[in-house]
Design an enzyme around this catalytic site. Structure first.
Site, PDB file in Angstrom:
ATOM      1  CD  GLU A  50      -1.713  -2.374   1.675  1.00  0.00           C
ATOM      2  OE1 GLU A  50      -0.502  -2.610   1.949  1.00  0.00           O
ATOM      3  OE2 GLU A  50      -2.613  -3.215   1.841  1.00  0.00           O
ATOM      4  CG  PHE A 112      -9.646  -9.637  11.293  1.00  0.00           C
ATOM      5  CD1 PHE A 112      -8.388 -10.005  11.758  1.00  0.00           C
ATOM      6  CD2 PHE A 112      -9.896  -9.673   9.936  1.00  0.00           C
ATOM      7  CE1 PHE A 112      -7.397 -10.403  10.880  1.00  0.00           C
ATOM      8  CE2 PHE A 112      -8.897 -10.064   9.045  1.00  0.00           C
ATOM      9  CZ  PHE A 112      -7.649 -10.436   9.514  1.00  0.00           C
ATOM     10  CD  GLN A 113      -7.320  -7.237   7.573  1.00  0.00           C
ATOM     11  OE1 GLN A 113      -8.223  -7.044   6.780  1.00  0.00           O
ATOM     12  NE2 GLN A 113      -6.128  -7.677   7.192  1.00  0.00           N
ATOM     13  CE  LYS A 162     -17.230  -6.764   3.725  1.00  0.00           C
ATOM     14  NZ  LYS A 162     -16.659  -8.045   4.192  1.00  0.00           N
ATOM     15  CG  MET A 471      22.373  12.450   4.096  1.00  0.00           C
ATOM     16  SD  MET A 471      23.641  13.521   3.382  1.00  0.00           S
ATOM     17  CE  MET A 471      22.797  14.167   1.943  1.00  0.00           C
TER      18      MET A 471
END
Lengths: 564, 178
Positions: A50, A112-113, A162, A471
């Site tokens: 993502e 969940f999630q 959802k 760097m």
């Protein structure tokens, strides 16, 4: 006809003229994907992570000036967007991120999630929304795009449960306009303040223009150029402002600040007037504030009132859209030559050349970048990661057109170079796009080479492979007694084989003599290519003004004791 | 930048939506500004609340606070009313130990301040007072020797007197330096 929440999202995106969405589905956002499959006009590019979705949307937005769109599922999908959203916020990039959320009844139950993504992204978005009713979907999306692209642009996140996407249905009604009582982006500046600024410009003997990202966002490059040429005012460009003024213009002094051109920083030090355009006096530009431009009055034009007088006191602050304010201001500015000042600056250029590549047989990254610029004639879109190669690209590449340098400036997010380049190429298929990567950053997001291959996104990846986190290594070298702890990659993968594993060409370059040919070869291949430039490992970026110091502490050359 | 720390009273009209307080509190926290007091409630306009902040800082910091507040999409208008003719009030409930020996003294103090006693128990009393911050502080100081069990303050609410409504954010920090 009543549509589902997901269908309303798709209809709304079409109304906004969206042509591409970068994303990756999951449980909570799946109803949206079910709808997307029935909207072929909305191209969905499936990524591998993502973070790539949001950074590709960012690259797309920077290359096109349009709003970039990405989507992800709830929980881990949404949290993987966070770095890219933060980067877009720091650099004022218009993005709309659409995330699925667990169904309304499951919110707050540690389902969940489930994560509180509006809470997480609150300080790193321009605004965000949790949609709790299907009737809000269309107005919220309209508002999200409006907020993202107007005023000082920024990322906006829309979180949709959802069950609203899937089960709830309503009529699709696209609002005619957006009305936000507390949000009125400024346009023109008050005429009397503009007149004060004009007076300062006409009276100045040693003026300098500091052109920032706002110059590009506001499409004010023609006005900036007109101002510079009319009154013969030299222009320095901040990292994000670089492509707003052609590199080869005789008035262009390049980037100032930490790794800027020595003559640009020294000129600011002597200037009696700074004309700061759409920039925010970042610490990388100013160094120690009390020693910054000590002789200068300041005209500061910005669209964000909170940037005015934030870091540097403005003698004349001008709040407004840069293009409009310059449209008010430039006609009143008198033609001028500033002969003594330009001669003084020419002498600085001679005495402090800043970008001389020293004679050596070793393969220097600066040399590679100069060859790349020769090959692309300054017309390619250059997308960089973060670190040494980013600074060298800013110093050694030429940028002749607006929006041709795409880089994570404010957040400094490594790994940006791969996905942002994909987004830039999708947005500007007519342009050659080079992703200039470090071997460190490349390995953070290289999984999305697969996305380039799968969608035949023709990006050329040039890895400046020095086997170190360059760097950080440089800071250890200069400021941490050469204690190179945890900055050396002793076992990098074989990037040529890696490219081949993804089914694309990989070229390895170890010698100076091979550089030009490899670049040419890469450009002739009709698809993505990886070039592994095995460059000198302990090369440092100069000039350097150490963090928190001033131009008087600038390190211009690698002195013997400072070279590893 | 000036180094004169001063208390500033800022009034903001904000949309009455879920999460607005979080957005504002998050902005204060992230930018390291301190809120000395905060009061929030309905405004005269339906769908909008009005907040009163007391913020400590030098002028530049407070200018930044008002601008950053105003930048939030849900914040409609911000006014810094410091130095204006204002009416400022705060309400406090103070629960104080009240034995037969101290009860009379407490009642005297309360009357002196035109405060009122809103609850009396066998060992305690609850005093209600409305006024400016200093007045509440003074009452607290006098009651403290008796033993304060609990105090609860609402935070200041403030309003400009007359028609004016304070300096709005659009003007803040926009002056030309002559």
């Amino acid at each position: 006809m009543e549509l589902s929440g997901a269908e309303i999202v798709c209809e709304s995106l079409l109304k906004e003229g969206v042509e591409v969405i970068f994303g990756l589905p999951g449980g909570a956002v799946l109803p949206l994907y079910g709808a997307l499959s029935k909207y072929p006009k909305l191209r969905h590019i499936l990524v591998r992570h993502e973070q790539a979705a949001v950074m590709a949307a960012d690259g797309y937005a920077r290359a096109t000036g349009r709003v970039g769109v990405c989507s992800a599922t709830s929980g881990p999908g949404a949290t993987n967007l966070v770095t890219g959203i933060a980067s877009a916020q720091m650099d004022s990039i218009p993005i709309v991120a659409i995330t699925g959320q667990v169904p309304r009844a499951a919110i707050g139950k540690d389902s969940f999630q489930e994560t509180d993504v509006t809470g997480i992204t609150l300080p790193i978005t321009k605004h965000n929304y949790l949609v709790m009713d299907v009737s809000e979907v269309a107005p919220v999306i309209k508002e999200a795009f409006y907020v993202a692209r107007t005023g000082r642009p920024g990322p906006v996140l829309v979180d949709i449960p959802k069950d609203i996407l899937l089960d709830e249905r309503t009529e699709f009604i696209w609002p005619e306009n957006v009305s936000l009582a507390g949000y009125n982006p400024p346009r023109e500046a008050p005429a009397e303040q503009v007149a004060q600024a004009v007076k300062l410009i006409n009276e100045a003997e040693r003026p300098i223009i500091l052109a920032g990202h706002g110059t590009l966002i506001s499409h004010a490059y023609d006005e900036v150029r007109e101002l510079a040429e009319k009154a013969q005012i030299p222009v320095v460009t901040t990292l994000l402002g670089i492509s707003s003024f052609p590199t080869d213009h005789y008035l262009n002094l390049g980037m100032p600040g930490m790794h800027g051109m020595a003559y640009a920083s020294l000129a600011i030090d002597k200037a009696d007037l700074l004309i700061a355009l759409g920039m925010r006096f970042d610490d990388r530009v100013t160094g120690r504030l009390r020693d910054f431009a000590p002789n200068a009055k300041v005209i500061h034009i910005d669209i964000d009132p909170s940037e005015l007088n934030k870091n540097v006191k403005a003698t004349v602050p001008l709040l407004g859209d840069l293009k409009m304010v310059l449209g008010q201001l430039v006609p009143q500015v008198e033609a001028n030559v500033h002969m003594d000042w330009l001669h003084y600056i020419d002498a600085l250029r001679v005495d402090h050349p800043s970008t001389v590549i020293r004679e050596t047989d070793e393969l220097l990254p600066q040399f590679v970048l100069r060859e790349l610029t020769k090959a692309t004639q300054g017309e390619a879109i250059i997308v960089t990661g973060v670190g040494q190669h980013q600074m060298w690209a800013a110093q050694y590449c030429a940028f002749l057109e607006p929006n041709t340098l795409i880089t994570s400036g404010g957040l400094g997010s490594m790994g940006f170079e791969v996905p942002a380049a994909l987004g830039a190429k999708v947005g500007r298929p007519d342009k050659t796009v080079w992703s200039i990567a470090g071997d460190g950053g490349f390995q953070m997001t290289m999984c999305d080479l697969a996305t380039a291959v799968e969608n035949n996104i023709n990006v050329k990846f040039a890895i400046m492979n020095n086997g170190v986190l360059g760097m950080v290594h440089q800071w250890q070298d200069l400021f941490y007694e050469k204690d190179y702890f945890s900055t050396v990659y002793t076992r990098n993968p074989d990037f040529v084989k890696l490219a081949e594993a993804y089914g694309i060409a990989g070229i390895r370059v170890k010698e100076k003599g091979e550089v030009a040919e490899a670049i040419q070869q890469a450009m002739e291949i009709p698809g993505p290519v990886v070039i592994d430039f095995v460059v000198k490992a302990d090369e440092n970026v100069f000039p350097m003004i150490p963090a928190g110091e001033s131009v008087h502490e600038m390190l211009e050359e690698p002195t013997p004791e400072r070279t590893a | 930048m000036s180094d004169k720390e001063q208390k500033h009273t800022i009034v903001a009209l904000v949309a009455d939506k879920p999460g607005v307080l979080t957005r504002i509190a998050s902005m204060f926290r992230r930018r390291g500004y301190n809120i000395a007091s905060l009061a929030v409630g309905q405004s005269e306009q339906p769908g909008f609340s009005r907040m009163t902040f007391v913020v400590e800082g030098d002028e530049d910091t407070v200018n930044q606070v008002t601008k950053q507040l105003d930048k939030l999409i849900d914040v409609i208008r911000v006014s810094d009313i410091t130095g204006r003719e204002t009416v400022a009030r705060e309400l406090a409930l103070i629960k104080v130990l009240a034995t037969p020996a101290t009860r009379g003294e407490i009642i005297q103090i309360v009357n002196l301040f035109r405060a009122s006693i809103v609850d009396v128990g066998t060992q305690s009393m609850v005093v209600e007072i409305t006024g400016e911050e200093d007045k509440i502080n003074a009452l607290y100081n006098l009651l403290e020797p008796c033993g304060v069990i609990e105090m609860l303050r609402t935070g200041v609410v403030a309003m400009v007197r007359g028609q004016a409504n304070g300096q709005v954010t659009d003007d803040v920090g926009m002056a030309v330096i002559q």
